[in-house]
Enzyme design. Sequence first.
Site, PDB file in Angstrom:
ATOM      1  N   PHE A  50      23.445  67.174  48.033  1.00 28.17           N
ATOM      2  CA  PHE A  50      23.084  68.554  48.431  1.00 28.17           C
ATOM      3  C   PHE A  50      22.840  68.673  49.938  1.00 28.17           C
ATOM      4  O   PHE A  50      22.879  69.774  50.488  1.00 28.17           O
ATOM      5  CB  PHE A  50      21.854  69.031  47.637  1.00 28.17           C
ATOM      6  CG  PHE A  50      20.539  68.793  48.320  1.00 28.17           C
ATOM      7  CD1 PHE A  50      19.960  67.540  48.338  1.00 28.17           C
ATOM      8  CD2 PHE A  50      19.878  69.838  48.948  1.00 28.17           C
ATOM      9  CE1 PHE A  50      18.752  67.325  48.979  1.00 28.17           C
ATOM     10  CE2 PHE A  50      18.661  69.635  49.589  1.00 28.17           C
ATOM     11  CZ  PHE A  50      18.104  68.376  49.605  1.00 28.17           C
ATOM     12  N   LYS A  51      22.599  67.532  50.612  1.00 29.61           N
ATOM     13  CA  LYS A  51      22.338  67.600  52.057  1.00 29.61           C
ATOM     14  C   LYS A  51      23.509  68.207  52.828  1.00 29.61           C
ATOM     15  O   LYS A  51      23.324  68.765  53.899  1.00 29.61           O
ATOM     16  CB  LYS A  51      21.989  66.218  52.594  1.00 29.61           C
ATOM     17  CG  LYS A  51      20.637  65.743  52.057  1.00 29.61           C
ATOM     18  CD  LYS A  51      20.210  64.424  52.642  1.00 29.61           C
ATOM     19  CE  LYS A  51      18.789  64.081  52.228  1.00 29.61           C
ATOM     20  NZ  LYS A  51      18.667  63.805  50.769  1.00 29.61           N
ATOM     21  N   ASP A  52      24.708  68.124  52.255  1.00 33.20           N
ATOM     22  CA  ASP A  52      25.873  68.743  52.909  1.00 33.20           C
ATOM     23  C   ASP A  52      25.683  70.249  53.098  1.00 33.20           C
ATOM     24  O   ASP A  52      26.205  70.818  54.056  1.00 33.20           O
ATOM     25  CB  ASP A  52      27.131  68.536  52.064  1.00 33.20           C
ATOM     26  CG  ASP A  52      27.621  67.087  52.082  1.00 33.20           C
ATOM     27  OD1 ASP A  52      27.459  66.413  53.109  1.00 33.20           O
ATOM     28  OD2 ASP A  52      28.187  66.654  51.058  1.00 33.20           O
TER      29      ASP A  52
END
Length: 460
Positions: free
Chosen positions: A106-108
């Site tokens: 999810f960091k993207d």
Amino acid sequence: MQYVSTRGAAPILDFADALLVGLASDGGLYVPERWPQIPDGGSRDYVETAVEVMSPFVEGSIDQDAFAEMVSDAYSVFDADDVAPLVDLGGGLHLMELFHGPTLAFKDIALQLVGRLFDYELTRRGERVTIVGATSGDTGSAAIEACRDRPNVDIVILHPAGRVTEVQRRQMTTVQSTNVHNVALDGTFDDCQDMVKAMFGDEPFRDRMNLSAVNSINWARVMAQIVYYVVAAERLGGRRQPVDFAVPTGNFGNVFAGHVARLGGLNISRLIIGSNRNDILTRFLNDGHLEARQVIPTLSPSMDIQVSSNLERLLFELEGRDGAAVGRLLEAFRENGTVAIDGAVHASLAEGWSGERFDDDQVLACIADEADRSGVVLDPHSAVGVLAARTCPRESGVPVVALATAHPAKFPDAVEKATGVRPALPDRLGDLLDRPERMTNLPNDLEAVEAFVEEHARAV
Ligand SMILES: *Cc1c(COP(=O)(O)O)cnc(C)c1O
């Protein structure tokens, strides 16, 4: 929009300055001076909602048209229907898949936008930076994908040699861009982090290299994460309809973005924090004591954290935006390893927050159960979120969204152990294990690492 420090003693900045400095000069974290209200709205697509929700935060600092273009560009690289699909798991439980970006975590979602914002602002100023960071796995590859080929950024990521998984290492070392540099440090993750701190602490070096960071305390990362809470509510009936969220939590950045959405008018009655055995937050919610313990390695390594840095932003709100009080609290915590918040403040927390913790056996059982029941394969982090959603007592009839933070193929060993099946990488990464790698092995020695950075940084 102006930004103030949670410690109250740093200069007030606009969005672009807060973006580029990251940490405030008084040791605090930047937060907006007020919480903008999210307008009533229809169901738009992800990008339209993103532009609408984030615009007030960049107002007066980033040109609106340029911002809309960066948002659209950032989310065009996601390979799922409308960026973050919502999957119905039955019984009012929905899974929001946030892992369809370049590095499968999810960091993207935040970093793809932050990389573009950095480059835009640096170009406008005619500046160049050298981003240095340490990673135990996920953050490094997401930061590299966000910065690769950006003309005004060089990025150097340190990982502990031999201590990250092969998929994680290859996601970093197979990027062939000339502005990306991987260091395999002879040491542990803590050694990598200490090395980064030492470089920032070496003032002449820091200034000469124009060092910068894109770590999870950067406000822009929280900002980009507010969006999917709004999108989830829209898809489930509207921005004013009641909805709960369950969030697998480490540094508290993801779930704090949910709180910002709530402060902006989303009808979230409960934010449920899912922890692994590193459960400082669950204990804090239960008794109001913040107490650090040893970090225990688990199957969900991106949540193996004892001190959740973004919690400081919530403490600032709880203390009535009194920066001096936050400073005292965190000073006591650093000195004693433990601190208690005021009883009334703790009571106010209980209204909107819950915390649940789970060990690895529960996580493996959850992955196996869910695969049997619905055919959905969870990674160990997402499983903590699903467990938290199912376990936490909630008002009936209110839907709950569990955030899925990583693709199962990113943690193939744990998933295979639970289900007996090794999850496959998406097609675009199918040949990851055959691509050539590029990295430099260095000793745990400041002089050697600084020499390497100096040799490769173009900011010099
Ligand atoms: C970083 C990460 C988390 C934790 O998110 P925070 O914002 O640090 O709470 C959870 N799951 C995965 C897969 C991550 O990479």
